[in-house]
Design an enzyme around this catalytic site. Structure first.
Site, short mmCIF file in Angstrom:
data_model
loop_
_atom_site.label_atom_id
_atom_site.label_comp_id
_atom_site.label_asym_id
_atom_site.label_seq_id
_atom_site.Cartn_x
_atom_site.Cartn_y
_atom_site.Cartn_z
N ASN A 9 26.86 -38.98 29.29
CA ASN A 9 26.32 -39.56 28.28
C ASN A 9 26.96 -38.04 27.55
O ASN A 9 25.54 -37.60 27.38
CB ASN A 9 25.10 -40.78 28.03
CG ASN A 9 25.46 -40.38 26.86
OD1 ASN A 9 26.33 -40.25 25.88
ND2 ASN A 9 23.96 -41.17 26.14
N TRP A 10 27.86 -38.12 27.17
CA TRP A 10 28.58 -36.65 26.28
C TRP A 10 27.67 -36.96 25.35
O TRP A 10 27.20 -35.63 24.18
CB TRP A 10 30.26 -36.73 26.59
CG TRP A 10 30.65 -36.13 27.37
CD1 TRP A 10 30.18 -36.58 28.49
CD2 TRP A 10 31.79 -35.65 27.94
NE1 TRP A 10 30.71 -36.08 29.85
CE2 TRP A 10 32.18 -35.61 29.12
CE3 TRP A 10 33.40 -35.76 26.84
CZ2 TRP A 10 33.23 -35.22 29.56
CZ3 TRP A 10 34.15 -35.82 27.72
CH2 TRP A 10 34.90 -35.43 28.54
N LYS A 11 26.85 -38.28 24.86
CA LYS A 11 26.71 -37.85 22.96
C LYS A 11 27.81 -37.09 22.57
O LYS A 11 28.88 -37.15 22.60
CB LYS A 11 25.41 -36.83 22.86
CG LYS A 11 24.40 -37.70 24.41
CD LYS A 11 22.69 -37.45 24.46
CE LYS A 11 21.78 -37.35 25.12
NZ LYS A 11 20.64 -37.70 25.49
N HIS A 95 21.65 -47.68 23.99
CA HIS A 95 21.18 -46.28 24.19
C HIS A 95 20.19 -46.37 22.83
O HIS A 95 19.50 -46.56 21.59
CB HIS A 95 21.77 -45.24 23.72
CG HIS A 95 21.81 -43.67 24.56
ND1 HIS A 95 20.93 -43.07 23.76
CD2 HIS A 95 21.74 -43.62 25.77
CE1 HIS A 95 20.11 -41.87 24.60
NE2 HIS A 95 21.16 -42.48 25.87
N GLU A 97 18.54 -43.92 21.46
CA GLU A 97 18.87 -43.23 20.29
C GLU A 97 19.70 -44.32 20.11
O GLU A 97 19.26 -43.42 18.35
CB GLU A 97 20.21 -41.83 20.60
CG GLU A 97 19.31 -40.62 21.30
CD GLU A 97 20.17 -40.30 22.19
OE1 GLU A 97 20.80 -40.02 21.53
OE2 GLU A 97 19.62 -39.20 23.45
N GLU A 167 15.87 -46.70 31.06
CA GLU A 167 16.13 -44.66 30.67
C GLU A 167 14.96 -45.36 29.93
O GLU A 167 14.47 -44.99 28.76
CB GLU A 167 16.82 -44.64 29.57
CG GLU A 167 18.12 -44.73 30.62
CD GLU A 167 19.44 -43.65 29.26
OE1 GLU A 167 20.01 -42.61 30.54
OE2 GLU A 167 19.48 -44.08 28.16
N GLY A 173 16.23 -36.03 27.04
CA GLY A 173 16.66 -35.30 26.75
C GLY A 173 15.07 -33.88 26.51
O GLY A 173 15.36 -33.14 26.29
N SER A 212 16.79 -37.25 32.34
CA SER A 212 16.75 -35.71 32.51
C SER A 212 16.86 -35.65 34.09
O SER A 212 16.28 -35.03 34.64
CB SER A 212 15.51 -35.28 32.57
OG SER A 212 15.27 -34.62 31.34
N GLY A 233 22.80 -36.84 30.86
CA GLY A 233 23.36 -36.65 29.42
C GLY A 233 23.60 -35.16 29.51
O GLY A 233 24.14 -34.40 30.16
N GLY A 234 22.68 -34.51 29.82
CA GLY A 234 22.48 -32.85 29.17
C GLY A 234 23.50 -31.96 30.70
O GLY A 234 24.33 -31.36 30.11
C1 PEP Z 1 20.41 -40.01 28.39
O1 PEP Z 1 21.16 -39.63 27.04
O2 PEP Z 1 20.83 -41.17 28.85
C2 PEP Z 1 20.19 -39.47 28.94
C3 PEP Z 1 19.24 -39.78 30.21
O3 PEP Z 1 19.77 -37.37 28.41
P1 PEP Z 1 19.92 -36.99 29.67
O4 PEP Z 1 20.00 -36.66 31.05
O5 PEP Z 1 20.02 -35.41 28.34
O6 PEP Z 1 17.77 -36.86 29.51
#
Ligand code: PEP
Length: 253
Positions: A9-11, A95, A97, A167, A173, A212, A233-234
């Site tokens: 997930n590049w956000k 998601h 967010e 999640e 994040g 994470s 994500g990151g």
């Molecule tokens: C996400 O945005 O779905 C996510 C899991 O982010 P991160 O891996 O950065 O926690």
């Protein structure tokens, strides 16, 4: 047997140049990890670019959101058919967010899941609890409510086609990951919940862990029996880290 899936997930990150470089670096990894599915979810604006780069490769493409309506006066929205026009396979729905910042409700999320399925996209239904909900003992209730909204709207049959991503909001994040045991506990809870409707579908539903996920923790997370891969994500923005996470999923086979 469920096929592992690793999804980035590049956000709201990326650029034409950075996307090309990242995908160039990932192409051989996708070929190497032939036992798993790999997908990336760029911002809507980059979907045509990413879809075109990934054409013919083993990397699939997902969107980060979509509208629950077909067309018309919905300024700023993108429909499922528009995503299909660009050969998009997956769409993230609900998601945390989107839920927390843009106020998406369980009802809206369920409507998006239904619309995505109708149009031939694979929805990735994101569920998870906040730290307060976990601490107050409401974790299972919160996740059950999020899942039941989709069961009510679309029945258990939807879970034969969609992907669930657990999640925990406190792990997204933050660098704080659920332990493999914590992830397994919730994944098993979700699968048991689905099994109350259909044991056969529950056994087939792909359930990803997100929060994470990193090169350092992916092996242990993916070794859990009910963890079928990750929503990343990151770490999905760094080719080396994402490659290591894909290899961990391949190694879990
Ligand atoms: C996400 O945005 O779905 C996510 C899991 O982010 P991160 O891996 O950065 O926690």
């Amino acid at each position: 047997m469920r096929r592992p899936l690793v999804m980035g997930n590049w956000k709201m990150n990326g650029s034409l140049v950075a996307n090309q470089a990242l995908l160039d670096a990932l192409a051989p990894v996708a070929t190497e990890c032939s036992g798993i599915d790999i997908a990336v979810c760029p911002s809507h604006i980059y979907l045509p670019q990413v879809s075109s780069i990934c054409e013919g490769s083993a990397i699939q493409v997902g969107a980060q959101n979509m509208c629950d309506q077909d067309k018309g006066a919905f300024t700023g929205e993108v429909s499922a058919e528009m995503l299909r026009d660009f050969d998009i396979n997956y769409v993230l729905v609900g998601h945390s967010e989107r839920r927390a910042i843009y106020g998406e409700t369980d009802v809206q999320v369920a409507a998006k899941v239904e619309k995505a399925l109708q149009k031939g996209l694979v929805p990735v239904l994101c569920v998870g609890e906040t730290l307060e909900e976990r601490k107050s003992g409401d974790m299972q209730q919160v996740i059950e409510t999020q899942i039941r909204a989709v069961l009510q709207h679309s029945t258990i049959k939807a879970f034969a086609q969609l992907v669930v991503a657990y999640e925990p909001v406190w792990a997204i994040g933050t660098g704080e990951t659920a332990t493999p045991e914590q992830a397994q506990e919730v994944h098993a809870f979700i699968r048991d919940l689905l099994a109350q409707e259909s044991a056969e579908i529950a056994a087939r539903t792909t359930i990803l862990y997100g929060g994470s996920v990193s090169a350092a923790n992916a092996d242990a997370l993916f070794a859990m029996p009910d963890v079928d891969g990750g929503l990343v994500g990151g770490a999905s923005l760094k080719a080396g880290d994402f490659a290591a996470i894909c290899r961990a999923a391949q190694g879990s086979l």
